[in-house]
Design a protein around this motif. Sequence first.
Motif, PDB file in Angstrom:
ATOM      1  N   LYS A   1      -7.395 -25.799-115.252  1.00 36.58           N
ATOM      2  CA  LYS A   1      -6.864 -24.477-114.917  1.00 36.58           C
ATOM      3  C   LYS A   1      -7.434 -24.022-113.576  1.00 36.58           C
ATOM      4  O   LYS A   1      -8.634 -24.166-113.332  1.00 36.58           O
ATOM      5  N   ILE A   2      -6.584 -23.461-112.751  1.00 36.09           N
ATOM      6  CA  ILE A   2      -6.910 -23.244-111.348  1.00 36.09           C
ATOM      7  C   ILE A   2      -6.873 -21.757-111.003  1.00 36.09           C
ATOM      8  O   ILE A   2      -5.972 -21.021-111.406  1.00 36.09           O
ATOM      9  N   ALA A   3      -7.879 -21.332-110.224  1.00 34.88           N
ATOM     10  CA  ALA A   3      -7.902 -19.990-109.643  1.00 34.88           C
ATOM     11  C   ALA A   3      -8.256 -20.123-108.168  1.00 34.88           C
ATOM     12  O   ALA A   3      -8.755 -21.150-107.724  1.00 34.88           O
TER      13      ALA A   3
ATOM     14  N   PHE B   1     -15.970 -26.478-119.814  1.00 35.20           N
ATOM     15  CA  PHE B   1     -16.317 -25.894-121.105  1.00 35.20           C
ATOM     16  C   PHE B   1     -15.903 -26.849-122.221  1.00 35.20           C
ATOM     17  O   PHE B   1     -14.829 -27.452-122.164  1.00 35.20           O
ATOM     18  N   ASP B   2     -16.755 -26.965-123.219  1.00 39.52           N
ATOM     19  CA  ASP B   2     -16.450 -27.768-124.406  1.00 39.52           C
ATOM     20  C   ASP B   2     -16.655 -26.873-125.625  1.00 39.52           C
ATOM     21  O   ASP B   2     -17.778 -26.472-125.926  1.00 39.52           O
ATOM     22  N   ASN B   3     -15.554 -26.539-126.318  1.00 42.23           N
ATOM     23  CA  ASN B   3     -15.623 -25.621-127.456  1.00 42.23           C
ATOM     24  C   ASN B   3     -16.341 -24.327-127.088  1.00 42.23           C
ATOM     25  O   ASN B   3     -17.262 -23.887-127.774  1.00 42.23           O
ATOM     26  N   LYS B   4     -15.937 -23.767-125.954  1.00 47.41           N
ATOM     27  CA  LYS B   4     -16.424 -22.486-125.429  1.00 47.41           C
ATOM     28  C   LYS B   4     -17.881 -22.544-124.958  1.00 47.41           C
ATOM     29  O   LYS B   4     -18.469 -21.511-124.618  1.00 47.41           O
TER      30      LYS B   4
ATOM     31  N   PHE C   1     -20.927 -16.562-109.315  1.00 44.23           N
ATOM     32  CA  PHE C   1     -20.668 -17.378-110.497  1.00 44.23           C
ATOM     33  C   PHE C   1     -20.941 -16.616-111.790  1.00 44.23           C
ATOM     34  O   PHE C   1     -20.379 -16.943-112.833  1.00 44.23           O
ATOM     35  N   THR C   2     -21.814 -15.622-111.743  1.00 41.95           N
ATOM     36  CA  THR C   2     -22.148 -14.869-112.945  1.00 41.95           C
ATOM     37  C   THR C   2     -20.908 -14.187-113.509  1.00 41.95           C
ATOM     38  O   THR C   2     -20.587 -14.303-114.699  1.00 41.95           O
ATOM     39  N   SER C   3     -20.214 -13.469-112.645  1.00 47.79           N
ATOM     40  CA  SER C   3     -18.988 -12.803-113.056  1.00 47.79           C
ATOM     41  C   SER C   3     -17.885 -13.808-113.358  1.00 47.79           C
ATOM     42  O   SER C   3     -17.108 -13.641-114.308  1.00 47.79           O
ATOM     43  N   LEU C   4     -17.801 -14.866-112.553  1.00 45.10           N
ATOM     44  CA  LEU C   4     -16.743 -15.857-112.714  1.00 45.10           C
ATOM     45  C   LEU C   4     -16.879 -16.602-114.041  1.00 45.10           C
ATOM     46  O   LEU C   4     -15.891 -16.814-114.754  1.00 45.10           O
ATOM     47  N   ILE C   5     -18.092 -16.997-114.399  1.00 46.62           N
ATOM     48  CA  ILE C   5     -18.314 -17.701-115.662  1.00 46.62           C
ATOM     49  C   ILE C   5     -17.937 -16.805-116.836  1.00 46.62           C
ATOM     50  O   ILE C   5     -17.314 -17.244-117.801  1.00 46.62           O
ATOM     51  N   SER C   6     -18.304 -15.530-116.751  1.00 46.84           N
ATOM     52  CA  SER C   6     -17.950 -14.586-117.808  1.00 46.84           C
ATOM     53  C   SER C   6     -16.444 -14.441-117.947  1.00 46.84           C
ATOM     54  O   SER C   6     -15.900 -14.425-119.061  1.00 46.84           O
ATOM     55  N   ALA C   7     -15.747 -14.346-116.812  1.00 50.65           N
ATOM     56  CA  ALA C   7     -14.290 -14.186-116.830  1.00 50.65           C
ATOM     57  C   ALA C   7     -13.599 -15.437-117.366  1.00 50.65           C
ATOM     58  O   ALA C   7     -12.644 -15.360-118.142  1.00 50.65           O
ATOM     59  N   LEU C   8     -14.080 -16.616-116.945  1.00 51.62           N
ATOM     60  CA  LEU C   8     -13.481 -17.866-117.403  1.00 51.62           C
ATOM     61  C   LEU C   8     -13.753 -18.097-118.883  1.00 51.62           C
ATOM     62  O   LEU C   8     -12.903 -18.608-119.617  1.00 51.62           O
ATOM     63  N   TYR C   9     -14.945 -17.722-119.326  1.00 53.09           N
ATOM     64  CA  TYR C   9     -15.302 -17.886-120.743  1.00 53.09           C
ATOM     65  C   TYR C   9     -14.295 -17.164-121.641  1.00 53.09           C
ATOM     66  O   TYR C   9     -13.920 -17.669-122.699  1.00 53.09           O
ATOM     67  N   LYS C  10     -13.851 -16.001-121.199  1.00 52.96           N
ATOM     68  CA  LYS C  10     -12.898 -15.219-121.995  1.00 52.96           C
ATOM     69  C   LYS C  10     -11.534 -15.908-122.090  1.00 52.96           C
ATOM     70  O   LYS C  10     -10.729 -15.564-122.962  1.00 52.96           O
ATOM     71  N   GLN C  11     -11.283 -16.871-121.195  1.00 58.53           N
ATOM     72  CA  GLN C  11     -10.002 -17.566-121.209  1.00 58.53           C
ATOM     73  C   GLN C  11     -10.074 -18.922-121.908  1.00 58.53           C
ATOM     74  O   GLN C  11      -9.071 -19.614-122.049  1.00 58.53           O
ATOM     75  N   THR C  12     -11.286 -19.299-122.324  1.00 53.84           N
ATOM     76  CA  THR C  12     -11.433 -20.599-122.966  1.00 53.84           C
ATOM     77  C   THR C  12     -10.995 -20.547-124.421  1.00 53.84           C
ATOM     78  O   THR C  12     -11.073 -19.508-125.077  1.00 53.84           O
ATOM     79  N   GLY C  13     -10.535 -21.686-124.907  1.00 55.25           N
ATOM     80  CA  GLY C  13     -10.241 -21.845-126.321  1.00 55.25           C
ATOM     81  C   GLY C  13     -11.186 -22.889-126.890  1.00 55.25           C
ATOM     82  O   GLY C  13     -12.214 -23.203-126.286  1.00 55.25           O
TER      83      GLY C  13
ATOM     84  N   GLY D   1     -11.992 -26.679-127.722  1.00 56.20           N
ATOM     85  CA  GLY D   1     -11.605 -27.940-127.117  1.00 56.20           C
ATOM     86  C   GLY D   1     -12.225 -28.051-125.746  1.00 56.20           C
ATOM     87  O   GLY D   1     -13.077 -27.251-125.352  1.00 56.20           O
ATOM     88  N   ARG D   2     -11.788 -29.030-124.992  1.00 52.18           N
ATOM     89  CA  ARG D   2     -12.336 -29.280-123.657  1.00 52.18           C
ATOM     90  C   ARG D   2     -11.398 -28.731-122.593  1.00 52.18           C
ATOM     91  O   ARG D   2     -10.192 -28.983-122.640  1.00 52.18           O
ATOM     92  N   GLU D   3     -11.975 -28.009-121.630  1.00 56.05           N
ATOM     93  CA  GLU D   3     -11.185 -27.422-120.548  1.00 56.05           C
ATOM     94  C   GLU D   3     -12.002 -27.441-119.260  1.00 56.05           C
ATOM     95  O   GLU D   3     -13.208 -27.172-119.276  1.00 56.05           O
ATOM     96  N   VAL D   4     -11.330 -27.738-118.165  1.00 53.35           N
ATOM     97  CA  VAL D   4     -11.949 -27.702-116.839  1.00 53.35           C
ATOM     98  C   VAL D   4     -11.272 -26.600-116.032  1.00 53.35           C
ATOM     99  O   VAL D   4     -10.045 -26.468-116.059  1.00 53.35           O
ATOM    100  N   PHE D   5     -12.096 -25.798-115.356  1.00 54.75           N
ATOM    101  CA  PHE D   5     -11.577 -24.720-114.504  1.00 54.75           C
ATOM    102  C   PHE D   5     -11.994 -24.979-113.064  1.00 54.75           C
ATOM    103  O   PHE D   5     -13.099 -25.472-112.796  1.00 54.75           O
ATOM    104  N   LEU D   6     -11.107 -24.615-112.136  1.00 54.71           N
ATOM    105  CA  LEU D   6     -11.414 -24.690-110.708  1.00 54.71           C
ATOM    106  C   LEU D   6     -11.262 -23.300-110.103  1.00 54.71           C
ATOM    107  O   LEU D   6     -10.363 -22.550-110.485  1.00 54.71           O
ATOM    108  N   ASN D   7     -12.135 -22.983-109.157  1.00 54.07           N
ATOM    109  CA  ASN D   7     -11.911 -21.822-108.297  1.00 54.07           C
ATOM    110  C   ASN D   7     -12.125 -22.283-106.866  1.00 54.07           C
ATOM    111  O   ASN D   7     -13.156 -22.896-106.553  1.00 54.07           O
TER     112      ASN D   7
END
Length: 264
Positions: A212-214, A172-175, A141-153, A155-161
């Motif tokens: 957003k899905i991975a 994420f809410d406003n990054k 999750f350490t690497s995954l959270i870092s990678a997903l953070y770079k894709q956030t804008g 606003g509110r966003e939900v990511f799945l892996n």
Amino acid sequence: IAQYKLSILIGMDSLTYCVYTDAKELLVLKKIDFDKTNKFSQLTDQLAIVWNDDRFLNLPFQDCSILYNAPHYTIIPTRLYSEADKATYLLPLKGTSPIKEQYLADVLPSCSSHLIYAVPQELLQFLDKKYAHAYQLQHSFTSLISALYKQTGFGREVFLNIRDHSLQIFFFDNKELIFSNQFPFESEKDFLYYILLVFDQFKLNPMEVPLKIAGTLSEDSAIYNQLYRYVQQLSFVKLPIIFQSDLDLKQHPAHLFFDVLHAE
């Protein structure tokens, strides 16, 4: 081969790895499912089988990054974190283990937090023997959270892996990372339940908040079709062109190996 690098993601049911060069030339990308016929085998037993059968994993590497998907973890803000209390943070979630474990903490710079998890002592000994301490170990999750953070804008966003019948959810809410967790699932019903639970818990409108899905989910799958009935803004994460490769990666969806290809 000494100039080559290795990234490995160790899950509960499989192992995924990639071999690449300093110039980010991707040479090998492979997923290996563990043999589950023996329900009593330990993780290190499964890894020993994999290493015995795969010549690439036994090569000497300049750099080796290991991602371990520990089933239990917790995130503590850096301002509250104490190195001496790692076990105290985690024990309420997992209880006392019958096997010897070592408690580790990864820094999450994007969240100003630490991620605490436990690793079986046998796994550390196995990795020490294979790579003579020349590796870096993190929770997946350490690497995954870092990678997903770079894709956030903003606003509110939900990511799945999705990996090995495990659904990993990040909100994420406003990054800012508000929520992360992983849940085992066996059916479409389980899958949808956990996702909609997160939307409900944080009062997220499934008609407006992007999902957003991975990982191992395809657009033509039954689960995806069911999910689309409830969440309107579905998309797959973008995989930046960070590797040059002669491998035929086009035969796989770009998001399939998102977690291991973003190992840091």
